[in-house]
Design a protein around this motif. Structure first.
Motif, PDB file in Angstrom:
ATOM      1  N   GLY A   1       0.851  -1.375   0.044  1.00 33.24           N
ATOM      2  CA  GLY A   1       0.054   0.074   0.082  1.00 33.24           C
ATOM      3  C   GLY A   1       0.885   1.338  -0.084  1.00 33.24           C
ATOM      4  O   GLY A   1       0.523   2.294  -0.514  1.00 33.24           O
ATOM      5  N   ALA A   2       1.981   1.088   0.510  1.00 33.40           N
ATOM      6  CA  ALA A   2       2.802   2.434   0.642  1.00 33.40           C
ATOM      7  C   ALA A   2       4.003   2.149  -0.156  1.00 33.40           C
ATOM      8  O   ALA A   2       5.039   3.137  -0.110  1.00 33.40           O
ATOM      9  CB  ALA A   2       3.274   2.532   2.272  1.00 33.40           C
ATOM     10  N   GLY A   3       4.727   1.054  -0.645  1.00 35.79           N
ATOM     11  CA  GLY A   3       5.793   0.737  -1.179  1.00 35.79           C
ATOM     12  C   GLY A   3       7.110   0.789  -0.477  1.00 35.79           C
ATOM     13  O   GLY A   3       8.085   1.262  -0.968  1.00 35.79           O
ATOM     14  N   ILE A   4       6.733   0.254   0.723  1.00 38.43           N
ATOM     15  CA  ILE A   4       7.839   0.234   1.559  1.00 38.43           C
ATOM     16  C   ILE A   4       8.377  -1.195   2.252  1.00 38.43           C
ATOM     17  O   ILE A   4       7.197  -1.889   2.635  1.00 38.43           O
ATOM     18  CB  ILE A   4       7.638   1.233   2.947  1.00 38.43           C
ATOM     19  N   LEU A   5       9.545  -1.637   2.190  1.00 39.95           N
ATOM     20  CA  LEU A   5       9.755  -2.696   2.691  1.00 39.95           C
ATOM     21  C   LEU A   5      10.291  -2.627   4.096  1.00 39.95           C
ATOM     22  O   LEU A   5      11.496  -1.991   4.354  1.00 39.95           O
ATOM     23  CB  LEU A   5      10.865  -3.376   1.498  1.00 39.95           C
ATOM     24  N   THR A   6       9.959  -3.557   5.044  1.00 44.99           N
ATOM     25  CA  THR A   6      10.406  -3.685   6.608  1.00 44.99           C
ATOM     26  C   THR A   6      11.145  -5.012   6.839  1.00 44.99           C
ATOM     27  O   THR A   6      10.427  -5.980   6.597  1.00 44.99           O
ATOM     28  CB  THR A   6       9.210  -3.106   7.510  1.00 44.99           C
ATOM     29  N   GLU A   7      12.175  -4.862   7.379  1.00 44.44           N
ATOM     30  CA  GLU A   7      12.892  -6.166   7.883  1.00 44.44           C
ATOM     31  C   GLU A   7      13.338  -5.940   9.133  1.00 44.44           C
ATOM     32  O   GLU A   7      14.037  -4.671   9.662  1.00 44.44           O
ATOM     33  CB  GLU A   7      13.890  -6.601   6.907  1.00 44.44           C
TER      34      GLU A   7
ATOM     35  N   ASP B   1      19.197  -6.089  17.596  1.00 40.73           N
ATOM     36  CA  ASP B   1      18.191  -6.039  16.469  1.00 40.73           C
ATOM     37  C   ASP B   1      18.404  -4.983  15.591  1.00 40.73           C
ATOM     38  O   ASP B   1      18.681  -3.690  15.895  1.00 40.73           O
ATOM     39  CB  ASP B   1      16.760  -5.834  17.021  1.00 40.73           C
ATOM     40  N   LEU B   2      18.644  -5.388  14.167  1.00 38.26           N
ATOM     41  CA  LEU B   2      18.716  -4.488  13.224  1.00 38.26           C
ATOM     42  C   LEU B   2      17.676  -4.409  12.395  1.00 38.26           C
ATOM     43  O   LEU B   2      17.210  -5.238  12.060  1.00 38.26           O
ATOM     44  CB  LEU B   2      19.937  -4.896  12.316  1.00 38.26           C
ATOM     45  N   SER B   3      17.187  -3.155  12.136  1.00 42.39           N
ATOM     46  CA  SER B   3      15.736  -3.181  11.191  1.00 42.39           C
ATOM     47  C   SER B   3      16.177  -2.194  10.144  1.00 42.39           C
ATOM     48  O   SER B   3      16.890  -1.214  10.322  1.00 42.39           O
ATOM     49  CB  SER B   3      14.587  -2.397  12.141  1.00 42.39           C
ATOM     50  N   LEU B   4      15.513  -2.588   9.196  1.00 47.22           N
ATOM     51  CA  LEU B   4      15.625  -1.966   7.690  1.00 47.22           C
ATOM     52  C   LEU B   4      14.302  -1.391   7.426  1.00 47.22           C
ATOM     53  O   LEU B   4      13.260  -2.179   7.642  1.00 47.22           O
ATOM     54  CB  LEU B   4      15.998  -2.536   6.457  1.00 47.22           C
ATOM     55  N   SER B   5      14.122  -0.306   6.762  1.00 42.36           N
ATOM     56  CA  SER B   5      12.993   0.359   6.322  1.00 42.36           C
ATOM     57  C   SER B   5      13.422   1.042   5.001  1.00 42.36           C
ATOM     58  O   SER B   5      14.125   1.811   4.915  1.00 42.36           O
ATOM     59  CB  SER B   5      12.477   1.463   7.196  1.00 42.36           C
ATOM     60  N   SER B   6      12.951   0.293   3.923  1.00 43.89           N
ATOM     61  CA  SER B   6      13.406   0.603   2.329  1.00 43.89           C
ATOM     62  C   SER B   6      12.713   0.751   1.499  1.00 43.89           C
ATOM     63  O   SER B   6      11.550   0.152   1.476  1.00 43.89           O
ATOM     64  CB  SER B   6      14.986  -0.319   1.956  1.00 43.89           C
ATOM     65  N   PHE B   7      12.848   1.825   0.422  1.00 43.42           N
ATOM     66  CA  PHE B   7      12.199   2.023  -0.624  1.00 43.42           C
ATOM     67  C   PHE B   7      12.771   2.593  -1.790  1.00 43.42           C
ATOM     68  O   PHE B   7      13.641   3.552  -1.431  1.00 43.42           O
ATOM     69  CB  PHE B   7      10.788   2.673  -0.268  1.00 43.42           C
TER      70      PHE B   7
ATOM     71  N   LEU C   1      15.980   8.549  -6.144  1.00 42.04           N
ATOM     72  CA  LEU C   1      16.401   8.193  -4.889  1.00 42.04           C
ATOM     73  C   LEU C   1      16.102   6.592  -4.287  1.00 42.04           C
ATOM     74  O   LEU C   1      14.905   6.430  -4.576  1.00 42.04           O
ATOM     75  CB  LEU C   1      15.556   8.911  -3.949  1.00 42.04           C
ATOM     76  N   TYR C   2      17.043   6.336  -3.814  1.00 43.54           N
ATOM     77  CA  TYR C   2      16.645   4.776  -3.208  1.00 43.54           C
ATOM     78  C   TYR C   2      17.080   5.198  -1.662  1.00 43.54           C
ATOM     79  O   TYR C   2      18.172   5.758  -1.306  1.00 43.54           O
ATOM     80  CB  TYR C   2      17.708   3.701  -3.586  1.00 43.54           C
ATOM     81  N   VAL C   3      16.131   4.889  -0.646  1.00 44.35           N
ATOM     82  CA  VAL C   3      16.016   5.423   0.567  1.00 44.35           C
ATOM     83  C   VAL C   3      16.337   4.227   1.592  1.00 44.35           C
ATOM     84  O   VAL C   3      15.229   2.917   1.255  1.00 44.35           O
ATOM     85  CB  VAL C   3      14.785   6.044   1.091  1.00 44.35           C
ATOM     86  N   CYS C   4      17.179   3.912   2.585  1.00 46.46           N
ATOM     87  CA  CYS C   4      17.117   2.887   3.479  1.00 46.46           C
ATOM     88  C   CYS C   4      17.516   3.290   4.902  1.00 46.46           C
ATOM     89  O   CYS C   4      18.412   3.749   5.105  1.00 46.46           O
ATOM     90  CB  CYS C   4      17.940   1.660   3.131  1.00 46.46           C
ATOM     91  N   ARG C   5      16.355   3.221   6.062  1.00 50.61           N
ATOM     92  CA  ARG C   5      16.743   3.569   7.136  1.00 50.61           C
ATOM     93  C   ARG C   5      17.112   2.591   7.952  1.00 50.61           C
ATOM     94  O   ARG C   5      16.471   1.345   7.968  1.00 50.61           O
ATOM     95  CB  ARG C   5      15.353   4.350   7.550  1.00 50.61           C
ATOM     96  N   TYR C   6      18.189   2.379   8.761  1.00 50.22           N
ATOM     97  CA  TYR C   6      18.576   1.483   9.693  1.00 50.22           C
ATOM     98  C   TYR C   6      18.295   1.764  11.065  1.00 50.22           C
ATOM     99  O   TYR C   6      18.562   2.989  11.472  1.00 50.22           O
ATOM    100  CB  TYR C   6      20.218   1.318   9.582  1.00 50.22           C
ATOM    101  N   THR C   7      17.733   0.861  11.849  1.00 51.52           N
ATOM    102  CA  THR C   7      17.622   1.060  13.181  1.00 51.52           C
ATOM    103  C   THR C   7      18.343  -0.040  14.191  1.00 51.52           C
ATOM    104  O   THR C   7      18.370  -1.104  13.805  1.00 51.52           O
ATOM    105  CB  THR C   7      16.175   1.208  13.672  1.00 51.52           C
ATOM    106  N   ILE C   8      18.971   0.419  15.051  1.00 54.45           N
ATOM    107  CA  ILE C   8      19.842  -0.558  16.157  1.00 54.45           C
ATOM    108  C   ILE C   8      18.620  -0.301  17.445  1.00 54.45           C
ATOM    109  O   ILE C   8      18.392   0.531  17.929  1.00 54.45           O
ATOM    110  CB  ILE C   8      21.159  -0.089  16.578  1.00 54.45           C
ATOM    111  N   ALA C   9      18.504  -1.830  17.760  1.00 52.23           N
ATOM    112  CA  ALA C   9      17.459  -1.853  19.110  1.00 52.23           C
ATOM    113  C   ALA C   9      17.988  -3.070  19.797  1.00 52.23           C
ATOM    114  O   ALA C   9      18.622  -3.904  19.440  1.00 52.23           O
ATOM    115  CB  ALA C   9      16.062  -1.833  18.539  1.00 52.23           C
ATOM    116  N   HIS C  10      17.497  -3.270  21.037  1.00 53.50           N
ATOM    117  CA  HIS C  10      17.613  -4.414  22.056  1.00 53.50           C
ATOM    118  C   HIS C  10      19.008  -4.632  22.072  1.00 53.50           C
ATOM    119  O   HIS C  10      19.313  -5.790  22.177  1.00 53.50           O
ATOM    120  CB  HIS C  10      16.678  -5.210  21.473  1.00 53.50           C
ATOM    121  N   CYS C  11      19.770  -3.699  22.183  1.00 52.11           N
ATOM    122  CA  CYS C  11      21.465  -4.113  22.435  1.00 52.11           C
ATOM    123  C   CYS C  11      21.811  -4.773  23.611  1.00 52.11           C
ATOM    124  O   CYS C  11      20.919  -4.265  24.640  1.00 52.11           O
ATOM    125  CB  CYS C  11      22.326  -2.762  22.288  1.00 52.11           C
ATOM    126  N   THR C  12      22.470  -5.874  23.772  1.00 51.20           N
ATOM    127  CA  THR C  12      23.007  -6.268  24.987  1.00 51.20           C
ATOM    128  C   THR C  12      24.253  -5.686  25.397  1.00 51.20           C
ATOM    129  O   THR C  12      24.823  -6.238  26.250  1.00 51.20           O
ATOM    130  CB  THR C  12      23.135  -7.772  25.046  1.00 51.20           C
TER     131      THR C  12
END
Lengths: 706, 706
Positions: A115-121, A134-140, A148-159
């Motif tokens: 619906g939005a043309g965005i891939l989330t991993e 956890d490494l998350s990607l949100s790209s389109f 433009l190709y856009v990819c946002r990276y998020t780092i979370a739940h670090c030990t």
């Protein structure tokens, strides 16, 4: 609406999860850039994937090696260049680096929001020293800003508490695939790279084609919970283009918002709603989504056979565009259709040169090409498929009829039509048969690539006749070519169509019905597709079709045939068709609808609708089957809804019992029409101020101008 | 007799003297070794020649690169290896060396004694310091000892007193020829060389084929008037062959004597005498001489398209052997014919494997090959010329009929005939036409390479019918294949032959007469041969023949047609034939004789008889046209003398007015027959104890068993 579950494609729903298959299915693109869903952390480690990025129109070339050369053969291969995995990153935590050692990764989420043309991993990552996060990607690929190709990276739940340094590298190892399969590219080109200030210029050494690329490669320090958006600007370098890029800085949130708006607009014009089968509903949206992703929109690029999702067919454009993809765009996104047709206008000089090289008048479009020059290295199933000339003309004609837009025809369109007509008049020939002079086209290959170099291929002759009539119509309209016009009309009127009196069926070509029927009973299932298991000579001497040929002609010109004839031809040719081409089943589905066999129409449709999601042909790794995706639209709209252009839009209700309702939107003469089919019911909703009218007919309706 | 001036070919008589052309024409060979007449002193200087030595069957291979691969394509090229110029020498006089500096040489004599098979040359040489002398060569490839190439060097008329040191070097530079011409080899292979005691082993690295070579490379000191004979021993290394060479030492005089005896015997059996035209007489002898030089005689090698005189067609064997060369050998040197046919028996396993690869029963012989494996890289004018199967069978059949020798058939011959018949029954197909079941072969290319992948090529069907009948005859004789025999007979009886009722002519194939006639009037002379100037697609869709096709079938089976039919077909097909193949004119000459147009027969004959001496096709540099040389024999014997096998040897007098008398010798059932034709007279001289008898017939005579 776009949060609807049927717009979400999640990895868990898929029948298998091999890496290359997922990379294709979850590729994101915008017609200019296509990015396979390569693993984000395996940038310098070979793995069981085949990551990469494609830029429409960016290819390298090399001379075609022939075992034995002959005059007029295509000279150079063209192969779309595979760029490094832009979304790949290198992470550093303390002394540990993801590209030096093997970090464990487990994919915990992969979801495409169509619906939005965005891939989330999301990936759960464990370093060798057991740091976890956890490494998350949100790209389109941005639909509004195609560079433009856009990819946002998020780092979370670090030990751990150290920051994570994230950077990109563009020097990456490629896995090489060696194959004999003629449908797969087998070439890898080394690009020349040059840094110019803040951007890089990458040059394909043999074609000289260039792209410019700009990106912030990092490193960026990320702490737990932080994000960074990498924005890659990529564009083909045009000779006339001093600045490659828009220089406006746009933030991630704005880019996401634009992307959502763009897709909202797309779905409003293009969505198809089916009741009763959630998987099917999703499959159809998946197809439409990829159609939107693959189309070049700059008039200089087109729609590759695999979109921008893989290397199959070397990134070439074929007749697939006009005959399988264009109807969707013409009826839903005519501005995209116009750009795709403009590309043909742009390569008309190359088509002129090719005709001249073959000693012919007018223009002959390349069977497969990126830049307009012929690259088919096996002419019996390449250049000899001259019908592409008439296919392109059919595309222009349908565009004009459905959109009402004459501007394209006023410009380059009419030249394409005239020049192809000149070619046919020269290439074709008059022959005397039973005391009458007929015009026919000899020595050609029709759509069915299992019959080559034949005389009077029915599809070709039918399309050429249409080419002549349209050329004559335009010649009159524009007051041009008065002499040629008469010859075009005479040839069209004298066109030869073979008919077998004994069997009462249309002849695919002069010799097809003389051949022995392929020994289907003796052919084991693993010997399909035949082309990978039998010499072409053996295939050609049999009655066996790779795909719809006569049946395709009868789909395009259904009104020219009696119902009984359509049915006889369908029944005959279906028995000798293997559907070894992904272009076949959708056409058989449409015609099954039109001859009243909705059960069969549904079965063929189900094969085509989910072909890539279910990996039916087992080669999704090489890219999606774009033409088949367009074909599934045809099965629905041309088939179940019976759409057929005949002085307006004719429709009929051939809805199979498995589908409760079918709703979709059509664009006709600039107006939007909402159509809903239920069992035994067609309902059309016109704009309030519409200049159109719905006319009830014998077997359906016709929408026409008031 | 052999000192007759018409057995001497001198360089002065030739129309031009370019180096490469002379190297081909004056090449000497013996069916195993072929030595081009390369310059003796330019061993390490590139010059305008292309010297080299060929060993029959010694080739290297490499994978064929296809622009687009398909199942069943031939896998490897085979290219005959060019060895260094064995006759090349290095001379040293004092401090001067012929390979370090440019010595002036002027050829003062070059003469081929065809009566003895010896080439004589003299060069006047001037060193940079103005030392002058004459260098003479006398060279031949021994017909009696096929591993030997002999060259005697003589130094004379020295203007200095120092001795001349003569040595050979086998490390030589090659000139490389780059060309797109599909008829020329374009590959050069580096051989691996290894010294083993007194001989060397040279290995083609990819094929693994090996030759052994032994020679005394010198240096030898020669004073004014002295001679030295270099004897090179060269042989293919056979797996089962412990000793490569005969070790008997033979002196030069003995070798010369043997050579003279061998040629004397050859001319006794093979010579053709024509009165009234000395140039023509010599040209014919030149052709027969090269036929003798090119034929492999060990049952493991055959006759390359260019003999052993050049690299054209990569040293491959084609159907040329059976259809153009074998008649000469069968009727004059049957023991050579037997060896050529034994080669086919030897490669039957490869033909089996090829049929299997194509999913067919029986055996399919390679269209072009050295070792029996298919190497044609363009199957429409390669593998698709299936007729080679039936051509080979025709060769065995004619051999048996004319020689009466059943031993060859008892052995491998019958297997070749049976296995090809099995192939045809499987590959061919029954089709219903006008209520009758016909057998036909579809999807083939006939002899005419300007029409490809057609159905029911007349020549092919006719030859397949003959293949079936002969197979049935042998099945009965040997009590084998009783079931297949019935099927072969049924298929032969049901064979389809297309006939155009309106024009009353034989159809070359199902579609040939539907095509537009080639626009001959609009085709400038420089656009021939068409294959170098038009795309195959354009050629194939026209009525245009590269060479005799239907006319060739009618030459082989003249008795099956009425005189009127032969004439109509001849007149029709002659108009659409370009003779772009060197295999064409000779057949048209034969058939012009047989339909009574002796003027035309003579003109075609004159083109073929002197084709290479006059460099008619301008490519003698690549080697002689062996098939055409065999064709000129056909023009004379099958044409002017009307020889046709029909329960004995039928002959008729079609002598053109330009020829006073024509005399030749035929071998029939082991007996020698001397035939003389004068205007309106045929005279046959049988052996005194002959078991044959001459029967007078309506239009000529028949020689048959008593």
């Amino acid at each position: 609406m776009v949060d609807n579950q049927s717009f979400q494609l999640s990895v868990e729903e898929l029948p298998h999860q091999t890496q290359e298959y997922l990379e294709t299915l979850f590729a994101v693109g915008n017609g200019q850039i296509g990015v396979r869903a390569g693993h984000p952390l395996k940038v310098n480690q070979l793995y069981d994937g085949n990551p990469g990025v494609f830029v429409n129109g960016f290819f390298d070339s090399e001379p075609i090696q022939y075992g034995e050369w002959a005059y007029g053969y295509a000279k150079n291969h063209q192969t779309i260049c595979k760029l490094p995995n832009l979304r790949g990153i290198v992470l550093r935590i303390g002394h540990e680096c993801s590209s030096d050692s093997e970090w464990q990764t487990e994919r915990t989420e992969m979801n495409l929001d169509m619906g939005a043309g965005i891939l989330t991993e999301t990936y759960h990552v464990i370093t060798p020293s057991n740091k976890q996060f956890d490494l998350s990607l949100s790209s389109f690929a941005s639909m509004k800003r195609r560079e433009l190709y856009v990819c946002r990276y998020t780092i979370a739940h670090c030990t751990f508490s150290d920051p994570v340094a994230l950077s990109h590298t563009l020097d990456q190892s490629f896995s090489l695939i060696e194959t004999d399969d003629p449908r797969v590219a087998n070439k890898h080109h080394q690009l020349e790279k040059e840094v110019r200030g803040e951007y890089q210029i990458w040059t394909a050494p043999h074609s000289g084609k260039q792209i410019a690329l700009r990106a912030d490669l990092g490193p960026h320090q990320l702490t737990d919970g932080a994000s960074i958006a990498s924005i890659f600007q990529v564009a083909l370098v045009d000779d006339n283009q001093a600045n490659f890029f828009q220089n406006q800085r746009v933030d991630y949130a704005t880019l996401v918002k634009e992307q959502e708006e763009s897709y909202q607009a797309f779905w409003e014009k293009s969505d198809i709603h089916i009741s009763g089968n959630a998987q099917l509903q999703k499959g159809i949206r998946f197809n439409l989504f990829h159609l939107n992703q693959g189309a070049g929109r700059d008039g200089k690029t087109n729609f590759a056979a695999k979109g921008l999702t893989g290397e199959g067919y070397e990134g070439h454009y074929f007749w697939d565009t006009e005959m399988y993809l264009l109807p969707f765009f013409i009826y839903t996104n005519p501005e995209v259709a116009k750009q795709l047709l403009s590309y043909r206008g742009n390569i008309l000089p190359q088509a002129h040169a090719r005709a001249k090289e073959l000693g012919q008048s007018g223009a002959l479009f390349a069977w497969r090409t990126i830049d307009g020059n012929e690259t088919s290295a096996y002419y019996p199933a390449g250049t000899a498929q001259l019908h592409i000339n008439a296919d392109i003309v059919y595309g222009f004609q349908l565009y004009e009829r459905v959109t009402g837009d004459q501007e394209l025809i006023d410009g380059i369109g009419k030249d394409v039509v005239f020049e192809t007509a000149k070619f046919w008049l020269n290439y074709g020939t008059y022959t005397r048969k039973q005391g009458q002079d007929y015009f026919g086209v000899h020595g050609v290959t029709g759509p069915d690539e299992y019959s080559a170099l034949v005389n009077n291929n029915f599809y070709t002759n039918k399309m050429v006749q249409n080419n002549f009539y349209y050329a004559a119509e335009l010649a009159e309209r524009y007051g041009m070519y008065p002499e040629e016009r008469n010859k075009w009309l005479a040839a069209a009127d004298a066109m030869y169509f073979g008919f077998d009196e004994e069997r009462q069926i249309t002849q695919q070509d002069d010799s097809f019905l003389d051949q022995a029927v392929w020994p289907f009973e003796e052919t084991p299932a693993e010997n399909y597709p035949l082309l990978l298991h039998y010499h072409p000579m053996i295939i050609y001497k049999h009655q066996v079709c790779k795909q719809a040929d006569t049946v395709l002609a009868e789909m395009l010109f259904t009104g020219d045939f009696s119902f009984a004839q359509l049915k006889r031809d369908y029944d005959y040719y279906e028995k000798v068709t293997t559907h070894d081409s992904s272009l076949s089943r959708s056409i058989f589905s449409v015609m099954a609808s039109r001859i009243g066999d909705t059960g069969k129409a549904y079965r063929y449709f189900m094969d085509t609708a989910l072909m890539d999601l279910t990996d039916l042909q087992k080669n999704v790794v090489d890219g999606i089957h774009a033409a088949n995706m367009g074909g599934s639209w045809l099965s629905l709209i041309y088939g179940f809804a019976g759409l057929y252009y005949d002085q307006g839009l004719r429709m009929a209700n051939h809805l199979p019992k498995e589908i409760g309702t079918l709703s979709f939107t059509l664009s006709y003469l600039g107006e939007s029409i909402k159509v809903t089919l239920a069992q035994n019911d067609i309902f059309c909703e016109l704009q309030t101020d519409s200049l159109l009218v719905v006319e009830e007919m014998d077997a359906g309706i016709r929408i026409k101008q008031r």
